[in-house]
Scaffold this motif. Structure first.
Motif, mmCIF file in Angstrom:
data_model
loop_
_atom_site.group_PDB
_atom_site.id
_atom_site.type_symbol
_atom_site.label_atom_id
_atom_site.label_comp_id
_atom_site.label_asym_id
_atom_site.label_seq_id
_atom_site.Cartn_x
_atom_site.Cartn_y
_atom_site.Cartn_z
ATOM 1 N N GLY A 1 44.522 26.732 49.991
ATOM 2 C CA GLY A 1 43.340 27.067 49.221
ATOM 3 C C GLY A 1 43.385 26.426 47.851
ATOM 4 N N THR A 2 42.509 26.921 46.981
ATOM 5 C CA THR A 2 42.414 26.438 45.612
ATOM 6 C C THR A 2 42.752 27.589 44.673
ATOM 7 O OG1 THR A 2 40.689 24.874 46.239
ATOM 8 C CG2 THR A 2 40.865 25.413 43.891
ATOM 9 N N LEU A 3 43.709 27.353 43.779
ATOM 10 C CA LEU A 3 44.106 28.341 42.787
ATOM 11 C C LEU A 3 43.305 28.096 41.517
ATOM 12 C CD1 LEU A 3 46.074 30.599 41.863
ATOM 13 C CD2 LEU A 3 47.585 28.751 41.074
ATOM 14 N N ARG A 4 42.620 29.135 41.030
ATOM 15 C CA ARG A 4 41.848 29.051 39.785
ATOM 16 C C ARG A 4 42.494 29.970 38.758
ATOM 17 N NH1 ARG A 4 35.878 29.237 42.396
ATOM 18 N NH2 ARG A 4 35.848 27.047 42.996
ATOM 19 N N VAL A 5 42.877 29.384 37.654
ATOM 20 C CA VAL A 5 43.513 30.150 36.585
ATOM 21 C C VAL A 5 42.605 30.105 35.367
ATOM 22 C CG1 VAL A 5 45.562 30.360 35.137
ATOM 23 C CG2 VAL A 5 45.788 29.526 37.478
ATOM 24 N N ASN A 6 42.283 31.287 34.812
ATOM 25 C CA ASN A 6 41.432 31.386 33.619
ATOM 26 C C ASN A 6 42.154 32.144 32.515
ATOM 27 O OD1 ASN A 6 39.145 30.076 34.731
ATOM 28 N ND2 ASN A 6 38.662 31.933 35.850
ATOM 29 N N SER A 7 43.452 32.037 32.462
ATOM 30 C CA SER A 7 44.233 32.783 31.491
ATOM 31 C C SER A 7 45.328 31.881 30.950
ATOM 32 C CB SER A 7 44.847 34.011 32.181
ATOM 33 O OG SER A 7 45.792 34.612 31.348
ATOM 34 N N ALA A 8 45.675 32.071 29.702
ATOM 35 C CA ALA A 8 46.740 31.266 29.109
ATOM 36 C C ALA A 8 48.108 31.855 29.421
ATOM 37 C CB ALA A 8 46.535 31.173 27.604
ATOM 38 N N SER A 9 48.162 32.931 30.160
ATOM 39 C CA SER A 9 49.424 33.582 30.490
ATOM 40 C C SER A 9 50.057 32.924 31.711
ATOM 41 C CB SER A 9 49.166 35.063 30.766
ATOM 42 O OG SER A 9 50.375 35.713 31.068
ATOM 43 N N GLY A 10 51.344 32.640 31.629
ATOM 44 C CA GLY A 10 52.048 32.011 32.738
ATOM 45 C C GLY A 10 52.705 33.042 33.640
ATOM 46 N N GLY A 11 53.494 32.543 34.570
ATOM 47 C CA GLY A 11 54.230 33.430 35.452
ATOM 48 C C GLY A 11 53.990 33.099 36.907
ATOM 49 N N ASN A 12 54.579 33.892 37.752
ATOM 50 C CA ASN A 12 54.380 33.753 39.197
ATOM 51 C C ASN A 12 53.208 34.633 39.604
ATOM 52 O OD1 ASN A 12 56.598 32.057 39.641
ATOM 53 N ND2 ASN A 12 57.991 33.802 39.666
ATOM 54 N N TYR A 13 52.144 34.015 40.062
ATOM 55 C CA TYR A 13 50.971 34.759 40.507
ATOM 56 C C TYR A 13 51.141 35.109 41.978
ATOM 57 C CZ TYR A 13 48.571 33.787 36.173
ATOM 58 O OH TYR A 13 48.221 33.743 34.849
ATOM 59 N N ARG A 14 50.874 36.352 42.296
ATOM 60 C CA ARG A 14 51.045 36.829 43.669
ATOM 61 C C ARG A 14 49.790 37.568 44.134
ATOM 62 N NH1 ARG A 14 56.253 36.385 45.265
ATOM 63 N NH2 ARG A 14 57.790 36.073 43.642
ATOM 64 N N GLY A 15 49.553 37.496 45.435
ATOM 65 C CA GLY A 15 48.447 38.202 46.057
ATOM 66 C C GLY A 15 48.649 38.232 47.556
ATOM 67 N N ARG A 16 47.881 39.033 48.229
ATOM 68 C CA ARG A 16 47.966 39.130 49.692
ATOM 69 C C ARG A 16 46.719 38.530 50.309
ATOM 70 N NH1 ARG A 16 52.032 42.029 51.859
ATOM 71 N NH2 ARG A 16 53.150 43.406 50.459
ATOM 72 N N ILE A 17 46.934 37.700 51.328
ATOM 73 C CA ILE A 17 45.832 37.071 52.049
ATOM 74 C C ILE A 17 45.699 37.785 53.391
ATOM 75 C CG2 ILE A 17 44.947 34.936 53.058
ATOM 76 C CD1 ILE A 17 46.780 33.423 51.095
ATOM 77 N N PRO A 18 44.687 38.624 53.545
ATOM 78 C CA PRO A 18 44.517 39.312 54.826
ATOM 79 C C PRO A 18 43.949 38.363 55.871
ATOM 80 C CG PRO A 18 42.815 40.014 53.294
ATOM 81 C CD PRO A 18 43.715 39.068 52.549
ATOM 82 N N ILE A 19 44.740 38.050 56.873
ATOM 83 C CA ILE A 19 44.317 37.195 57.974
ATOM 84 C C ILE A 19 44.076 38.091 59.184
ATOM 85 C CG2 ILE A 19 44.975 35.323 59.531
ATOM 86 C CD1 ILE A 19 46.729 34.234 57.264
ATOM 87 N N THR A 20 42.881 38.020 59.747
ATOM 88 C CA THR A 20 42.579 38.819 60.929
ATOM 89 C C THR A 20 42.334 37.900 62.126
ATOM 90 O OG1 THR A 20 40.220 38.887 60.384
ATOM 91 C CG2 THR A 20 41.567 40.710 59.591
ATOM 92 N N ALA A 21 42.693 38.394 63.287
ATOM 93 C CA ALA A 21 42.501 37.651 64.522
ATOM 94 C C ALA A 21 41.990 38.596 65.579
ATOM 95 C CB ALA A 21 43.821 37.014 64.957
ATOM 96 N N GLU A 22 41.072 38.114 66.407
ATOM 97 C CA GLU A 22 40.591 38.903 67.530
ATOM 98 C C GLU A 22 40.216 37.966 68.670
ATOM 99 O OE1 GLU A 22 37.058 41.186 66.765
ATOM 100 O OE2 GLU A 22 36.229 39.624 65.501
ATOM 101 N N TYR A 23 40.258 38.493 69.868
ATOM 102 C CA TYR A 23 39.869 37.712 71.030
ATOM 103 C C TYR A 23 38.384 37.447 70.994
ATOM 104 C CZ TYR A 23 44.404 38.815 73.120
ATOM 105 O OH TYR A 23 45.739 38.926 73.362
ATOM 106 N N GLU A 24 37.991 36.260 71.452
ATOM 107 C CA GLU A 24 36.564 35.934 71.577
ATOM 108 C C GLU A 24 36.057 36.513 72.870
ATOM 109 O OE1 GLU A 24 34.271 34.571 69.763
ATOM 110 O OE2 GLU A 24 35.388 33.644 68.171
#
Length: 175
Positions: free
Chosen positions: A152-175
């Motif tokens: 993906g694309t990371l967008r940062v709008n803050s002057a604060s550094g560090g390790n940015y973390r988040g959870r990407i919910p990936i869902t899957a289902e049968y068609e």
């Protein structure tokens, strides 16, 4: 005397007509595609399972300004920066996931439009434009597995550094 046999025939014929209608399965030609898909999903003997094999890593970035973006290519793993973000080098990795389930089945895999991320001090960043290297109509292989990469694309709008973390919910289902 001729009226009594007709009445008896009608009464005997009524239970015979009702029994097959209640016991017979619904005609697939009489249902919508969505109803058929829902029935097939509920009949799946092996539930789908999503396993994240690798997280996304954008390498080392520096912010020179108030905001910037870093795009991680899902095929090459190369990080490209724009705006005030500068790529300082280091290892960048696309995320990878593995879906397992019923062999040969078509699946639909959904990723969110955006994911909110935070660093150690709670400053936000945003992961957008999530992409995969999946084909247009993904299908589990003969072993019941499907592996893919995502980025993906990371967008940062803050002057604060560090390790940015988040959870990407990936869902899957049968068609």
């Amino acid at each position: 005397m001729s009226k009594a046999p007709r009445l008896l025939t009608i009464l005997l014929g009524l239970p015979l007509l009702m029994t097959p209608l209640q016991a017979s399965p619904q005609c697939r030609l009489c249902t919508t595609d969505e109803q058929v898909r829902q029935q097939e999903r509920s009949e799946a003997s092996i539930p789908l399972r999503v396993v994240i094999e690798a997280d996304i890593k954008f390498s080392r970035l520096a912010l020179n300004g108030s905001s910037g973006e870093a795009r991680l290519d899902e095929n090459s793993g190369i990080t490209r920066t724009d705006g005030g973000l500068i790529n300082l080098g280091g290892l960048s990795l696309t995320g990878s996931a593995r879906i397992t389930g019923e062999p040969g089945r078509a699946v639909r895999i959904d990723l969110p439009d955006q994911v909110r991320m935070v660093n150690q001090t709670g400053d936000p960043a945003e992961l957008t434009n999530l992409r995969t290297n999946l084909p247009a109509h993904p299908r589990l292989n003969q072993d019941g597995a499907l592996s893919f990469r995502f980025s993906g694309t990371l967008r940062v709008n803050s002057a604060s550094g560090g390790n940015y973390r988040g959870r990407i919910p990936i869902t899957a289902e049968y068609e």
